[in-house]
Design an enzyme around this catalytic site. Structure first.
Site, PDB file in Angstrom:
ATOM      1  N   LYS A   1     -17.215 -22.502  28.275  1.00 41.24           N
ATOM      2  CA  LYS A   1     -17.249 -23.897  29.179  1.00 41.24           C
ATOM      3  C   LYS A   1     -18.539 -24.566  29.006  1.00 41.24           C
ATOM      4  O   LYS A   1     -19.393 -23.944  28.848  1.00 41.24           O
ATOM      5  CB  LYS A   1     -16.619 -23.496  30.366  1.00 41.24           C
ATOM      6  CG  LYS A   1     -14.974 -22.928  30.530  1.00 41.24           C
ATOM      7  CD  LYS A   1     -14.001 -23.946  29.765  1.00 41.24           C
ATOM      8  CE  LYS A   1     -12.654 -23.487  29.851  1.00 41.24           C
ATOM      9  NZ  LYS A   1     -12.413 -22.175  29.526  1.00 41.24           N
TER      10      LYS A   1
HETATM   11  C1  LIG Z   1      -7.062 -25.728  31.196  1.00 45.85           C
HETATM   12  C2  LIG Z   1      -7.543 -24.353  31.662  1.00 45.85           C
HETATM   13  N1  LIG Z   1      -6.926 -24.025  32.835  1.00 45.85           N
HETATM   14  C3  LIG Z   1      -7.645 -22.758  33.356  1.00 45.85           C
HETATM   15  C4  LIG Z   1      -8.092 -22.021  32.749  1.00 45.85           C
HETATM   16  C5  LIG Z   1      -8.527 -20.689  33.311  1.00 45.85           C
HETATM   17  O1  LIG Z   1      -9.931 -20.620  33.468  1.00 45.85           O
HETATM   18  P1  LIG Z   1     -10.527 -18.985  33.273  1.00 45.85           P
HETATM   19  O2  LIG Z   1     -10.532 -18.433  31.994  1.00 45.85           O
HETATM   20  O3  LIG Z   1     -12.097 -18.971  33.961  1.00 45.85           O
HETATM   21  O4  LIG Z   1      -9.812 -18.254  34.259  1.00 45.85           O
HETATM   22  C6  LIG Z   1      -8.717 -22.430  31.452  1.00 45.85           C
HETATM   23  C7  LIG Z   1      -9.706 -21.588  30.756  1.00 45.85           C
HETATM   24  O5  LIG Z   1      -9.635 -21.621  29.565  1.00 45.85           O
HETATM   25  C8  LIG Z   1      -8.494 -23.753  30.837  1.00 45.85           C
HETATM   26  O6  LIG Z   1      -8.770 -24.085  29.823  1.00 45.85           O
END
Ligand SMILES: Cc1ncc(COP(=O)(O)O)c(C=O)c1O
Length: 443
Positions: A198
């Site tokens: 990210k």
């Molecule tokens: C749109 C979206 N929502 C939620 C998440 C979840 O985040 P995490 O991987 O930190 O749990 C991601 C992660 O790639 C995402 O791209």
């Protein structure tokens, strides 16, 4: 004569090792992490790095409260649980996104209802939300996708007129703006991811923001076993009053995130510069569509999305999918980092076809008061489906890479577009390209 493509044995546009990985980790990050190693805390309620990160992120987004979490997924689940969304409720999410935007609804025991995306922005189409609302609908989860804000004015309007909560999934859009305001400032709550891919990265982690003190307090309890912290002593009570989870962060990732946050705006501006340049260079190539960014939006380009239209390139013997696959292979051979991320609408994934639910029990779909029987079919989301045939996600333009990589990428595209016969010849090759740990398969 056209230059021989790398896929045909020619010299690649980019030499191996040209592209440097994201995130940028330098001395400033090392110092931040060492500060923790030299300090007193690795985690916990009094841990200074996590507390400072929460203050700084709330300030950056323009929100009153922030909770640092173990992941973006945890932050999304906490948001739903803090709103008391659960069994018997429905929540609307876009049909094209990462799974976690929808699985958080299942984690809360509620039912995901999908709305198709806008074909140009790829974010949830507000015009398709209202028909999905039932008397059980409690919330909408707009996703600021690939770094581009969703259409928040219209989404907030719909939410207001139907008395629904809004949880922004801002996991891909740190620093993105809608009408000059940072994403994360619009909904009742908003979740961010700190996963290493990210724009704000620490490995794994998340951030949840809100202006509502009650939601903040409740989410705080959910983050820590449902337990409370005594207002006066600041000590844990060790008496869980609600069902909570273990979604806390730690000092090492918190310190690293703080160091990265200081450079977030600078890095985002670099991404924007590179992507604007790419758009400028690529938009004349027939058969290639560059990203659409509405005037009210500032995209921070977590991913740079391109679409392929073979008929516009005069290629009538390949389907959009075949053309896209051939292009991906030829560009990948030139050294461009690209490939598919999501390959199907979320409701087309097996999880929604089998509806096995919690431990194979069929819950929450079989909850007796769950209302309508949900059937999920990819073909009900034609925009998401068509996008999945045509798009490729380009990465590798993130810092520390400079404008020279954007220029080499533009050269690689021009080179491949000058030899469409090679794309025709190679689209069926048995080649599996590695794209950031996930695979895109040739067929
Ligand atoms: C749109 C979206 N929502 C939620 C998440 C979840 O985040 P995490 O991987 O930190 O749990 C991601 C992660 O790639 C995402 O791209």
């Amino acid at each position: 004569m056209a230059e021989k493509l790398a896929i045909d044995g020619g010299k690649p546009a980019l030499d191996a090792g040209t592209i440097k990985p994201w995130p940028v980790l330098d001395e400033r990050d090392k110092q931040a992490v060492l500060r923790v190693m030299d300090g007193e805390y690795l985690c916990g309620g009094e841990a200074p790095e996590a507390q400072a990160l929460e203050r700084e992120w709330a300030g950056y987004v323009g929100r009153k409260h922030c909770l640092a979490t173990s992941s973006g997924t945890a932050a999304l689940h906490m948001a739903l649980a803090a709103l008391n969304i659960g069994p018997g409720d429905e929540v609307i999410a876009p049909a094209y996104t990462f799974l976690a935007s929808a699985s958080c609804i299942l984690h809360a025991g509620a039912i995901p209802v999908f709305a198709d995306i806008d074909r140009r922005t790829y974010t949830i189409d507000p015009a398709l939300i209202e028909e999905k609302i039932s008397e059980r609908t409690k919330a909408i989860i707009p996703v600021h996708l690939h770094g581009l804000p969703a259409d928040m004015d219209r989404i907030m309007e719909i939410a207001k007129s139907h008395d629904l909560y809004v949880i922004e999934d801002a996991c891909q859009a740190h620093g993105a703006e809608y009408r000059g305001k940072k994403v994360g400032r619009f909904g009742d709550l908003a979740a961010f991811s700190l996963n290493s891919s990210k724009n704000l990265a620490c490995g794994e982690g998340g951030l949840l923001v809100t202006d509502d003190r009650d939601l903040y307090m409740r989410a705080g309890m959910l983050r820590m076993f449902g337990d409370e912290v005594d207002d006066e002593t600041k000590l844990r009570v060790y008496n869980s009053s609600i069902l909570g989870y273990m979604y806390r962060t730690q000092e090492l990732p918190a310190a690293l995130t703080r160091a990265q946050l200081r450079r977030l705006d600078e890095y985002n501006e670099i991404r924007i510069r590179h992507c604007n340049y790419l758009t400028e260079q690529l938009e004349g190539l027939p058969g290639l569509h560059t990203p659409y960014v509405p005037v009210e939006c500032k995209s921070v380009y977590w991913m740079y999305i391109l679409e392929f239209y073979p008929e516009e390139a005069g290629v009538t013997d390949l389907s959009p999918e075949q053309f896209r696959i051939g292009m991906e292979k030829a560009l990948f051979a030139e050294g461009v980092q690209l490939g598919q991320w999501q390959t199907m609408p979320v409701p087309a994934q097996d999880l929604f076809q089998t509806k096995l639910g919690f431990s194979g029990s069929g819950y929450p779909w079989n909850f007796t008061q769950a209302g309508r029987d949900m059937v999920y079919r990819g073909e009900d989301y034609p925009n998401a489906l068509d996008l999945c045939r045509r798009y490729t996600a380009v990465v590798g333009y993130h810092p520390p890479n400079g404008m020279e990589v954007a220029e080499l990428y533009a050269q690689a595209f021009r080179k491949v577009f000058s030899d469409l016969d090679a794309v025709r010849r190679h689209w069926q090759d048995d080649l599996v390209a590695h794209y950031r740990g996930s695979l895109f398969r040739a067929k």
